[in-house]
Structure formats: structure tokens, C-alpha cells
Design a protein around this motif. Sequence first.
Motif, PDB file in Angstrom:
ATOM      1  N   SER A   1       0.854  -1.186   0.000  1.00 35.28           N
ATOM      2  CA  SER A   1       0.000   0.000   0.000  1.00 35.28           C
ATOM      3  C   SER A   1       0.890   1.236   0.000  1.00 35.28           C
ATOM      4  O   SER A   1       1.797   1.353   0.836  1.00 35.28           O
ATOM      5  CB  SER A   1      -0.916   0.007   1.231  1.00 35.28           C
ATOM      6  N   VAL A   2       0.647   2.127  -0.953  1.00 32.47           N
ATOM      7  CA  VAL A   2       1.459   3.330  -1.108  1.00 32.47           C
ATOM      8  C   VAL A   2       0.559   4.557  -1.013  1.00 32.47           C
ATOM      9  O   VAL A   2      -0.476   4.631  -1.688  1.00 32.47           O
ATOM     10  CB  VAL A   2       2.201   3.339  -2.467  1.00 32.47           C
ATOM     11  N   ARG A   3       0.958   5.480  -0.191  1.00 35.21           N
ATOM     12  CA  ARG A   3       0.231   6.741  -0.004  1.00 35.21           C
ATOM     13  C   ARG A   3       0.934   7.836  -0.800  1.00 35.21           C
ATOM     14  O   ARG A   3       2.133   8.059  -0.628  1.00 35.21           O
ATOM     15  CB  ARG A   3       0.207   7.104   1.471  1.00 35.21           C
ATOM     16  N   ILE A   4       0.203   8.529  -1.707  1.00 41.38           N
ATOM     17  CA  ILE A   4       0.784   9.563  -2.554  1.00 41.38           C
ATOM     18  C   ILE A   4       0.349  10.922  -2.049  1.00 41.38           C
ATOM     19  O   ILE A   4      -0.835  11.279  -2.112  1.00 41.38           O
ATOM     20  CB  ILE A   4       0.360   9.398  -4.034  1.00 41.38           C
ATOM     21  N   GLU A   5       1.301  11.708  -1.551  1.00 33.97           N
ATOM     22  CA  GLU A   5       1.033  13.060  -1.057  1.00 33.97           C
ATOM     23  C   GLU A   5       1.957  14.056  -1.746  1.00 33.97           C
ATOM     24  O   GLU A   5       2.521  14.954  -1.125  1.00 33.97           O
ATOM     25  CB  GLU A   5       1.208  13.125   0.458  1.00 33.97           C
ATOM     26  N   ASP A   6       2.125  13.907  -3.072  1.00 36.87           N
ATOM     27  CA  ASP A   6       3.061  14.763  -3.798  1.00 36.87           C
ATOM     28  C   ASP A   6       2.449  16.091  -4.235  1.00 36.87           C
ATOM     29  O   ASP A   6       3.129  16.955  -4.741  1.00 36.87           O
ATOM     30  CB  ASP A   6       3.624  14.028  -5.021  1.00 36.87           C
ATOM     31  N   ARG A   7       1.131  16.258  -4.052  1.00 43.82           N
ATOM     32  CA  ARG A   7       0.404  17.487  -4.400  1.00 43.82           C
ATOM     33  C   ARG A   7       0.546  17.840  -5.878  1.00 43.82           C
ATOM     34  O   ARG A   7       0.426  19.004  -6.267  1.00 43.82           O
ATOM     35  CB  ARG A   7       0.845  18.659  -3.521  1.00 43.82           C
ATOM     36  N   ALA A   8       0.789  16.852  -6.701  1.00 43.07           N
ATOM     37  CA  ALA A   8       0.882  17.088  -8.139  1.00 43.07           C
ATOM     38  C   ALA A   8      -0.494  17.447  -8.691  1.00 43.07           C
ATOM     39  O   ALA A   8      -1.509  16.907  -8.242  1.00 43.07           O
ATOM     40  CB  ALA A   8       1.414  15.849  -8.845  1.00 43.07           C
ATOM     41  N   PRO A   9      -0.565  18.332  -9.678  1.00 42.02           N
ATOM     42  CA  PRO A   9      -1.868  18.728 -10.226  1.00 42.02           C
ATOM     43  C   PRO A   9      -2.569  17.623 -10.997  1.00 42.02           C
ATOM     44  O   PRO A   9      -3.796  17.525 -10.973  1.00 42.02           O
ATOM     45  CB  PRO A   9      -1.533  19.912 -11.136  1.00 42.02           C
TER      46      PRO A   9
ATOM     47  N   ASP B   1      -2.851  -3.141  -2.887  1.00 43.77           N
ATOM     48  CA  ASP B   1      -3.243  -4.410  -3.495  1.00 43.77           C
ATOM     49  C   ASP B   1      -4.664  -4.790  -3.111  1.00 43.77           C
ATOM     50  O   ASP B   1      -5.389  -5.403  -3.893  1.00 43.77           O
ATOM     51  CB  ASP B   1      -2.259  -5.524  -3.108  1.00 43.77           C
ATOM     52  N   ARG B   2      -5.065  -4.415  -1.902  1.00 37.34           N
ATOM     53  CA  ARG B   2      -6.408  -4.695  -1.435  1.00 37.34           C
ATOM     54  C   ARG B   2      -6.921  -3.501  -0.633  1.00 37.34           C
ATOM     55  O   ARG B   2      -6.146  -2.788  -0.009  1.00 37.34           O
ATOM     56  CB  ARG B   2      -6.445  -5.946  -0.547  1.00 37.34           C
TER      57      ARG B   2
END
Length: 340
Positions: free
Chosen positions: A28-36, A77-78
Motif C-alpha cells: 500500500s502506497v500513499r501519494i502526497e506529492d500534491r501534483a496537479p 493491493d487490497r
Amino acid sequence: MDTMAGLLDGPKARGAFMMKTVLNPPWSVRIEDRAPVSLVTMVHGDAWVAPDHARPYLLRPGDVALLRGPDAYTISDRAGTPVQILVGPDQRCSTVADGKDITESTALGVRTWGEAGRAGAAVMLSGTYQAPGEIGRRLLAALPVLLVRPAGAGAGAGAGDNPLVRMLADEIGKDEVGQGVVLDRLLDLLLVDVLRAWLAAPGAGAPGWCGAQADPVVGPALRLLHEQPAAAWTVASLAGSVGVSRAGLARRFRQVVGEPPMAYLAGWRVSLAADLLREPDTTVETAARRVGYSGAFALSAAFKRIRGVSPQRFRKGGGEGSGGEPVADSGEGETVVLGG
């Protein structure tokens, strides 16, 4: 110019962040890059993509997900798998457990990151726009939080049948001359492919002004504004060019587009100027005259009124953080699945 072509031509990747990620379950990956804007597609394995403010969706191989920032999202994955890895604004990766930076230690090769794959490993391709071209801002602001084009909704039934996904998968790990440009253009094509499908899909939530080109009155007027933004347009001259009365054009334009013709033109000119100002050799004076303003002062006044910042400040900030248009519009809080 096709009005929608002008809007779709806005997002031009310039050194976009491209990555192939290999992960073994459970992950599980959390994306907090604030990309538009980000695009994600699975090559092998399934993945749940869960934006913070929209319902989650299970991605199958070949599905393409467009995520509108700057909100964070989680891919796993889940559903319910605890987050293990956090991706921050600078694309640095760290473990959630102890905050350890693993960006370098988990590199697997050129633009490839994660774990040594084993049976059942998921392979994900992602492309992140650091700063989409300003011409496309109006269109991107109207997007839902999560827009998915399933593989079966396009030309093929899987990742191997989607030519753009296949090409991206083939090219992402290469390190040849001009490789960054090749990947940027492939990302642009994939984005436009999803956007075109969204604009053409009945009931998919595209804003009403997206269909303005088909209007017999507004369509010709919009094409003239897009083809000749620097012309000395007035409502009367624009109405005369499309063969309707001034009052008729003003009424119909506001009804279909949501704003008066000259307000739309001002926003279009400022968007064009913003894109020009990304080029270091373009002065404010040059940009002003190219988009139809008498000089730098006139453009600066319009720019500050519409964007909330001066052209100089916009340029110094790299085009980020400009005001005037909302990050989200009608699509806020939505997940839209094309054909779903």
C-alpha cells in the motif's frame, strides 16, 4: 482551431516524473506529492486506487486512471491494506513505520522502483505532471477527482491491447538520447486519450461549456476567439463575424459558456500569456502583444485580475500557486468511470 483542441493542447509534459513500480503483496502506497495531475495504469496485477475525497476503484491491467490533484490518494493491493510507503511532494519515498528514506535503496534500474518481483508481483506505470500547461487549466479544473478509462472502453481489452500503455511500458525503462521527450509526449497522448473519451461520453459529467463547439452560434464565435486571440474583438464585431445580433450572441454565449464573450476572451488571453511566460526568453511585453494586449501594463492588470498575481510573480513562482481559478470545479468529490 478546434476549440477543444486548444484546451486539450494545454497539458504539455516537460520533464514529467515517470516511474515503473514493482511491488509484492501485501502493499500500500500513499501519494502526497500534491501534483496537479497524475496518470496510473496497471501492467500486471490489480490495484485499488482510493482518493481522499472520492470513492475508490479497482484498477485492472490496461485501465487508465487520471487523478486530479492536489489531493492525496492511496494505491494498494487490497482495500484496507495498511499504508507502508509514503511519497512526498519532492517524489521522495519513505517508510510509514519509521520515516526512513528509501528512495535510493529501492531503485531497481532506470525509472524503476520497488521490490524484486516474484510471482504475483504488481507492476504499475505512473506519470506525474509537475505543472500542466496553463492553457489546459480550465479543462483540468473541471475534471472529477478520479477519472477511469477501463481497458475495455478503449481500443483493446487489456494492457497488451492498448497501444499507448504498451508503448509507455516499452519506453519507460530505456535510457536513450531524448528519452525524456519521448516519455513526455507518450504521457501527453495518454492523457488526451482519456480526456477525449470523457468529453465524448454522455452522462460522464463533462461541463456544459465543453459542448459549446457544437452550438451553431457559440461554436463559430469560440473558434474565432481561439484562432485569432490577438484581434481587436468586441461583442459587436464578433457577432457580425458569425452573422447574429450583438444581443443574441451575448445572451447565447453566456447561456452556453457561463460567462460573457469578452470575459471568456480575457481568460483565454491570460492563459495563453501564462503559457508563453514559461519560456525564459519571452518578456511580459512580448507576451502581451502576442495575445492581444497593448503592452505589459495592460497584460499585468488583466493577469492580476484573473490570476490574482502579476505576470512577474507568476513567472518567479514557476507558474505554481497562481490564483484566479479554482483547483476544483463541478467534478469535486466524484469518481467517474467511462462506460461504467
